[in-house]
Design an enzyme around this catalytic site. Structure first.
Site, PDB file in Angstrom:
ATOM      1  N   GLU A   1      -3.719   7.915  -3.980  1.00 38.57           N
ATOM      2  CA  GLU A   1      -4.403   7.270  -2.832  1.00 38.57           C
ATOM      3  C   GLU A   1      -4.486   8.042  -1.495  1.00 38.57           C
ATOM      4  O   GLU A   1      -5.615   7.255  -0.824  1.00 38.57           O
ATOM      5  CB  GLU A   1      -3.255   5.928  -2.822  1.00 38.57           C
TER       6      GLU A   1
ATOM      7  N   THR B   1      -4.027  -0.843  -7.451  1.00 35.50           N
ATOM      8  CA  THR B   1      -4.583   0.370  -7.590  1.00 35.50           C
ATOM      9  C   THR B   1      -3.803   1.613  -7.729  1.00 35.50           C
ATOM     10  O   THR B   1      -2.550   1.563  -7.485  1.00 35.50           O
ATOM     11  CB  THR B   1      -5.676   0.644  -6.349  1.00 35.50           C
TER      12      THR B   1
ATOM     13  N   THR C   1      -9.695   0.457  -9.713  1.00 31.89           N
ATOM     14  CA  THR C   1      -8.644  -0.381  -9.344  1.00 31.89           C
ATOM     15  C   THR C   1      -8.837  -1.685 -10.612  1.00 31.89           C
ATOM     16  O   THR C   1      -9.733  -1.938 -11.236  1.00 31.89           O
ATOM     17  CB  THR C   1      -8.794  -0.674  -8.076  1.00 31.89           C
TER      18      THR C   1
ATOM     19  N   ARG D   1       0.705  -1.331   0.029  1.00 26.95           N
ATOM     20  CA  ARG D   1      -0.006  -0.096  -0.040  1.00 26.95           C
ATOM     21  C   ARG D   1       0.738   1.189   0.079  1.00 26.95           C
ATOM     22  O   ARG D   1       1.950   1.212   0.759  1.00 26.95           O
ATOM     23  CB  ARG D   1      -0.633  -0.019   1.240  1.00 26.95           C
TER      24      ARG D   1
ATOM     25  N   SER E   1     -10.545  -0.707   0.848  1.00 25.65           N
ATOM     26  CA  SER E   1     -11.296  -1.715   0.861  1.00 25.65           C
ATOM     27  C   SER E   1     -11.133  -2.998  -0.195  1.00 25.65           C
ATOM     28  O   SER E   1     -11.870  -3.822  -0.005  1.00 25.65           O
ATOM     29  CB  SER E   1     -12.592  -1.041   0.220  1.00 25.65           C
TER      30      SER E   1
HETATM   31  N1  GLU Z   1      -8.258   3.211  -3.434  1.00 29.24           N
HETATM   32  C1  GLU Z   1      -9.396   2.291  -3.190  1.00 29.24           C
HETATM   33  C2  GLU Z   1      -9.223   1.268  -2.125  1.00 29.24           C
HETATM   34  O1  GLU Z   1      -7.926   1.198  -1.799  1.00 29.24           O
HETATM   35  C3  GLU Z   1      -9.450   1.279  -4.308  1.00 29.24           C
HETATM   36  C4  GLU Z   1     -10.232   2.122  -5.514  1.00 29.24           C
HETATM   37  C5  GLU Z   1     -10.553   1.503  -6.675  1.00 29.24           C
HETATM   38  O2  GLU Z   1     -11.235   0.225  -6.219  1.00 29.24           O
HETATM   39  O3  GLU Z   1     -10.617   1.789  -7.716  1.00 29.24           O
HETATM   40  O4  GLU Z   1     -10.036   0.696  -1.609  1.00 29.24           O
END
Ligand code: GLU
Length: 554
Positions: free
Chosen positions: A407, A386, A368, A92, A436
């Protein structure tokens, strides 16, 4: 056929099936055919699932640059067949050392998201390099080759990419306009040829010098310069330094493990909220013997109603408790405790919607990507990767051809810490924003059965949950499960996105119960799924038609 020949044939068949079982089929699913092919190439060259997944990721950076790449972050779940272990590489993005809790408070999500202030220190390259160092058979240089070829020779723009290229976010900066617009300033169209020579050179430098050139070498300098871009004055300037890049570390995590009926789910722990919300919702739903025989598309009203309510409760806990565990301890055991879940069950009403509780969430990206690989030995990779919103921050590193993520907008826009709230997801230096993303594996009696995940921001939680129920409760085939219309609960307040193909009768009935449904023209999620039949051990894949999902199996 003489008896002897029949025996010989049977023996040959037995031996070949026995071999096929021991070796097993190889399956790759990815949201773009050329990325799946890149993984297949590496498997044909003797790589394993980890090597193939790395090749898929680098190829996706070329053919699906709006969704993931080395300027972003990823969660990589790896199941090792020999030791029956699953490990997580958390790659991440992190907030720079100079980040502050209120850095986004004075602007909207949309404004913040296209400025350098939103860019987190990227983790994807470090993540795959680490996964390969631990478990791969090929070199980083070898798995970069398919992506180098695609970036240098180019490829034809596909319908899904053309659709995404039409977004204004694809052309916010001179570099992206030069790359993704034609001579007349129009978005590239289906069939147009896209070459990315800068990105090819970047991958070649990484192949020659290793990830150090990205985190400490000249690419690091270019990233720091690029994230200083701002249309908001000093408030939009990125705060990342060379020291932040040099100090980036992936986290090796133990997955979150939960049970649903007689299945074991192995999924993503914090800083993702995805795995925990999935297990909480399943823990609630186990208290309701709901027939879902026809799946969610045509399923019973009560099943969908109760599922929305269970998701609302999980989303409420997510908003309060979930963030980087290094910043605020996440009470995982308490949130999954049976007594606690029972209290929540008592708050639910099978007939009608619970009163409003909790707050809405800030908008999030949904673009993502997810991909899965199983190799001949049965090693499995399930990865969600992502750059956050579509085209990330919109900033392409000049001369290097990759996009930087936005992010950090996954943190709370306005800090929440106070007497009633730990501010678990407030911006903090060096911390990871709450996610998520929920790459997930399913086992039964120690045997691996399924691997899946999806993009979609906070909708990922609903999508992965629906996949789980459709596959485990309703025994849908993989193909049916990825096609069935979806809904997604966005927050505790209960706004629920619905794909228009969901049955009109169900939509009307849910509305009559007070559910706030929003019909969305954008598809929800893009699931890439692989599985193994527990009896025949045959392996299969299913890819989401909402994008250009592709299955390669051999
Ligand atoms: N930034 C989102 C996450 O980490 C994901 C975005 C996406 O699914 O496009 O949950």
């Amino acid at each position: 056929m003489p008896r002897f020949c029949r025996l010989l044939t049977a023996l040959t068949l037995f031996l070949s099936l026995g071999w096929a079982h021991a070796q097993g089929e190889t399956v790759i699913t990815a949201s773009h055919p050329l990325a799946a092919e890149a993984g297949a190439t590496i498997l044909h060259q003797g790589g394993n699932a980890v090597d193939a997944a790395a090749a898929v990721q680098f190829a996706l950076n070329v053919v699906e640059p709006q969704s993931s790449g080395i300027g972003g972050g990823a969660f990589i779940l790896v199941y090792l067949a020999k030791t029956h272990e699953t490990l997580v590489i958390d790659a991440r993005e992190v907030a720079p050392a100079a980040a502050t809790a209120d850095q986004f408070a004075h602007h909207t999500f949309g404004e913040n998201s296209v400025n350098g202030i939103a860019v987190g220190v990227p983790g994807t390259l470090a993540g795959f390099a680490e996964a390969q160092r631990r478990w791969g058979k090929k070199s980083l240089a070898a798995v970069l080759q398919p992506a180098i070829g695609l970036a240098r020779q180019g490829f034809a723009v596909t319908p899904y990419l053309a659709h995404e290229l039409a977004s204004p976010r694809a052309a916010l900066q001179p570099e992206t306009r030069a790359l993704f617009r034609n001579g007349a300033g129009q978005p590239l169209q289906v069939g147009d040829w896209l070459r990315q020579p800068d990105l090819a050179r970047t991958f070649e430098q990484i192949a020659a010098e290793g990830p150090g050139v990205f985190y400490q070498g000249k690419i690091a300098g270019a990233i720091v310069a690029a994230q200083r871009r701002s249309t908001l004055g000093p408030a939009g300037v990125g705060r990342m330094t060379l020291a932040d890049l040099a100090g980036y570390r992936v986290a090796l995590r133990t997955p979150l493990i939960g049970r649903y009926q007689d299945y074991t789910l192995v999924t993503m722990p914090p800083p993702s909220s995805g795995g925990l919300a999935l297990l909480q919702t399943l823990g609630l739903l186990e208290h309701f013997p709901l027939g879902r025989a026809e799946g969610f598309g045509a399923g019973e009203l009560s099943a969908t109603h109760v599922t929305i309510e269970a998701l609302r409760l999980a989303m409420g806990d997510r908003a309060l408790w979930l963030g980087d565990p290094a910043a605020t301890p996440v009470p995982v055991a308490r949130l999954l405790d049976g007594h606690y879940l029972l209290q929540l069950v008592h708050a639910m009403d099978v007939e009608k919607r619970m009163p409003d509780s909790g707050s809405g969430l800030e908008p999030e990206g949904t673009h993502t990507t997810h991909f899965t690989v199983v190799d001949a030995e049965g090693n499995v990779v399930s990865c969600t990767s992502t750059v956050e919103a579509v085209w990330g921050s919109g900033i392409l590193v000049p001369g290097y051809g990759f996009l930087l993520n936005n992010e950090l907008t996954d943190f709370n826009r306005v800090p929440k810490a106070g007497p009633q709230d730990p501010g678990a997801n407030d911006v903090r230096p060096g911390m990871r924003p709450r996610s998520s993303m929920a790459p997930t594996l399913v086992f039964r009696q120690g045997q691996w059965l399924l691997a899946y995940g999806s993009p979609g921001g906070s909708t990922i939680i609903s999508t992965v949950l629906e996949m789980t129920l459709d596959l485990l409760d309703d025994h849908l085939t993989g193909d049916a499960a990825v096609r069935i219309p979806r809904f997604a609960v966005l927050n505790a307040a209960g706004e629920t996105l619905v794909e228009p193909a969901l049955s009109p009768g169900l939509i009307d009935a849910l509305r009559a119960q007070g559910h706030r449904l929003i019909l969305t023209p954008e598809p929800i999620g893009s699931v890439q799924l692989i599985g193994e039949d527990p009896v025949t051990h045959e392996r299969w894949g299913a890819a989401d038609p909402r994008r250009e999902g592709t299955v390669i199996r051999f």
